[in-house]
Design an enzyme around this catalytic site. Structure first.
Site, PDB file in Angstrom:
ATOM      1  N   CYS A  70       0.864  -1.189   0.000  1.00  0.00           N
ATOM      2  CA  CYS A  70       0.000   0.000   0.000  1.00  0.00           C
ATOM      3  C   CYS A  70       0.899   1.237   0.000  1.00  0.00           C
ATOM      4  O   CYS A  70       1.652   1.458   0.958  1.00  0.00           O
ATOM      5  CB  CYS A  70      -0.925   0.005   1.217  1.00  0.00           C
ATOM      6  SG  CYS A  70      -2.001   1.464   1.281  1.00  0.00           S
ATOM      7  N   GLN A 197      -3.750  11.569  15.190  1.00  0.00           N
ATOM      8  CA  GLN A 197      -3.851  11.828  13.761  1.00  0.00           C
ATOM      9  C   GLN A 197      -3.018  10.825  12.968  1.00  0.00           C
ATOM     10  O   GLN A 197      -1.883  10.522  13.338  1.00  0.00           O
ATOM     11  CB  GLN A 197      -3.376  13.251  13.450  1.00  0.00           C
ATOM     12  CG  GLN A 197      -4.212  14.345  14.101  1.00  0.00           C
ATOM     13  CD  GLN A 197      -5.571  14.529  13.417  1.00  0.00           C
ATOM     14  OE1 GLN A 197      -5.961  13.746  12.546  1.00  0.00           O
ATOM     15  NE2 GLN A 197      -6.302  15.543  13.825  1.00  0.00           N
ATOM     16  N   TYR A 227     -12.305  17.446  23.651  1.00  0.00           N
ATOM     17  CA  TYR A 227     -12.089  16.228  22.853  1.00  0.00           C
ATOM     18  C   TYR A 227     -10.574  16.039  22.711  1.00  0.00           C
ATOM     19  O   TYR A 227     -10.038  15.889  21.615  1.00  0.00           O
ATOM     20  CB  TYR A 227     -12.744  16.332  21.479  1.00  0.00           C
ATOM     21  CG  TYR A 227     -14.202  16.728  21.483  1.00  0.00           C
ATOM     22  CD1 TYR A 227     -15.211  15.774  21.662  1.00  0.00           C
ATOM     23  CD2 TYR A 227     -14.582  18.051  21.303  1.00  0.00           C
ATOM     24  CE1 TYR A 227     -16.557  16.136  21.648  1.00  0.00           C
ATOM     25  CE2 TYR A 227     -15.924  18.424  21.299  1.00  0.00           C
ATOM     26  CZ  TYR A 227     -16.909  17.463  21.467  1.00  0.00           C
ATOM     27  OH  TYR A 227     -18.231  17.835  21.452  1.00  0.00           O
ATOM     28  N   GLU A 248     -11.088  14.708  28.140  1.00  0.00           N
ATOM     29  CA  GLU A 248     -11.163  13.524  27.278  1.00  0.00           C
ATOM     30  C   GLU A 248     -11.853  12.397  28.039  1.00  0.00           C
ATOM     31  O   GLU A 248     -11.614  12.209  29.232  1.00  0.00           O
ATOM     32  CB  GLU A 248      -9.767  13.096  26.855  1.00  0.00           C
ATOM     33  CG  GLU A 248      -9.670  11.743  26.163  1.00  0.00           C
ATOM     34  CD  GLU A 248     -10.507  11.653  24.895  1.00  0.00           C
ATOM     35  OE1 GLU A 248     -11.154  10.605  24.696  1.00  0.00           O
ATOM     36  OE2 GLU A 248     -10.512  12.631  24.113  1.00  0.00           O
ATOM     37  N   ASP A 293     -11.736  19.680  18.908  1.00  0.00           N
ATOM     38  CA  ASP A 293     -11.389  18.780  17.805  1.00  0.00           C
ATOM     39  C   ASP A 293     -12.301  17.561  17.919  1.00  0.00           C
ATOM     40  O   ASP A 293     -11.864  16.466  18.298  1.00  0.00           O
ATOM     41  CB  ASP A 293      -9.920  18.390  17.899  1.00  0.00           C
ATOM     42  CG  ASP A 293      -9.445  17.569  16.697  1.00  0.00           C
ATOM     43  OD1 ASP A 293     -10.243  17.389  15.759  1.00  0.00           O
ATOM     44  OD2 ASP A 293      -8.290  17.102  16.711  1.00  0.00           O
ATOM     45  N   CYS A 320     -12.563  17.407  10.642  1.00  0.00           N
ATOM     46  CA  CYS A 320     -12.181  16.554   9.508  1.00  0.00           C
ATOM     47  C   CYS A 320     -13.328  16.384   8.518  1.00  0.00           C
ATOM     48  O   CYS A 320     -13.221  15.597   7.579  1.00  0.00           O
ATOM     49  CB  CYS A 320     -11.696  15.195  10.005  1.00  0.00           C
ATOM     50  SG  CYS A 320     -12.922  14.277  10.951  1.00  0.00           S
TER      51      CYS A 320
END
Length: 365
Positions: A70, A197, A227, A248, A293, A320
């Site tokens: 990949c 990420q 978050y 969190e 986020d 995102c």
């Protein structure tokens, strides 16, 4: 690709939120190959030859395409997965059959560090009682023993009849239960079940952008990091802030956030283990800057309303998904806030996904 993503962001903001801001072209990812540092392969077995397959699902199906190479992930991951395929078959470990809910090995998950090249391997197995067979232990030992690039091998238990990849319990069988990643000048610990990420070098551009904005526009502000995951934003901006509160709900992430804060000698941070919606209902403190986020689904109106009350000046919204970002910005605009800028970052090369950072000024109190 960048132009198409740029248009996607503009269209979402204009059609959903009525925002006509000039949106810059997305900031390029430093790497467009070998950039994805988290790999999650489902595993299956052919009916007759019992050959082990590991790869990605064919579009709109649960038929696995056996991926040997990949180009968007580090090459070492291809080698580790190929080794696991062969060893699994040699040791007689059965792959999971989702239709019959039988078999042992469900997924292979690898986290690779862009910082030092180390890998954390997790084998997700179909087990209710937390038992690990001798063959599985042997598989873990063989992976750890054959790759100096592997810092640890874990077993994650997931017996649920669902598409959720990871279960709630993980046991480290060999080596360390985490890898280390570096963002800006900070080191972070990343575990199997924690969010981070997938493109660390592009993520670093985002953290630098947010940190620079705070440093240039505030003099040691108080910051809320919502978050928070493993506390990346909170820890990264701590040295330009007077005090940071990170929230969190994932307990493993909270544990690693505290360890990372200690590792980086960050003393002006409070790390809270709580669901953000629950935390925000009862929070009485005011913050100069709030960084959120959220997951792809975005935030909810109740939390955003409360945020508007405890944020004195600026909300930095990292998203995102341009569509859920536009929806939430529309709500904030209706509540008197002003969207100053939206900057896209190409985090997910060769996909339609695009990360955005929105700077929002609160209404005058």
């Amino acid at each position: 690709q960048l132009e198409l993503k740029h248009q996607t962001v503009e269209d979402a903001l204009h059609s959903t939120a009525g925002i006509d801001l000039k949106i810059p072209t997305p900031e390029k990812s430093p790497e467009i190959k070998n950039y994805r540092h988290k790999i999650q392969y489902p595993v299956s077995q052919t009916k007759n030859s019992k050959r082990i397959l590991a790869g990605y699902y064919k579009q709109n199906s649960h038929e696995i395409v056996n991926i040997k190479y990949c180009p968007i992930q580090p090459k070492i991951c291809d080698k580790i997965i190929d080794f696991i395929r062969n060893e699994t078959q040699t040791l007689g470990i059965c792959a999971y059959d989702e239709k019959k809910h039988r078999g042992e090995l469900r997924h292979i998950v690898i986290r690779n560090s862009a910082y030092n090249g180390k890998n954390l391997v997790a084998l997700v197995i179909n087990s209710k009682n937390g038992a690990i067979s001798e063959n599985l232990k042997k598989l873990c030992e063989n992976i750890y023993g054959n790759f100096e690039e592997v810092s640890g091998v874990c077993i994650n238990f997931n017996s649920a009849k669902s598409n959720v990849i990871l279960g709630d319990k993980t046991v480290c069988v060999c080596g360390k239960s985490y890898i280390e990643e570096k963002l800006l000048d900070k080191i972070f610990k990343i575990g199997t079940e924690t969010f981070f990420q997938v493109n660390p070098k592009s993520a670093e551009n985002i953290f630098k952008y947010v940190k620079n904005y705070i440093a240039e526009n505030f003099d040691k502000p108080t910051v809320l990091d919502a978050y928070a995951g493993i506390g990346t934003f909170g820890i990264c901006v701590s040295d330009v802030s007077s005090f940071v509160v990170s929230v969190e709900q994932n307990k493993e992430s909270v544990k690693l956030a505290k360890e990372s804060a200690e590792l980086n000698n960050v003393q002006n941070i409070e790390i809270i283990s709580d669901d953000f919606a629950s935390f925000i209902k009862n929070e009485k403190r005011m913050f100069d800057v709030v960084i959120i986020d959220p997951p792809r689904k975005g935030s909810d109106e109740e939390s955003l309303s409360k945020l508007c009350k405890i944020c004195k000046d600026t909300l930095i919204y990292v998203s995102c998904d341009p569509v859920t970002l536009a929806r939430d910005l529309k709500f904030l605009l209706k509540n008197g806030c002003e969207v100053i800028s939206v900057k896209p970052f190409d985090m997910f090369c060769h996909t339609y996904h695009i990360e955005n950072v929105a700077i929002i000024k609160m209404k005058t109190k």
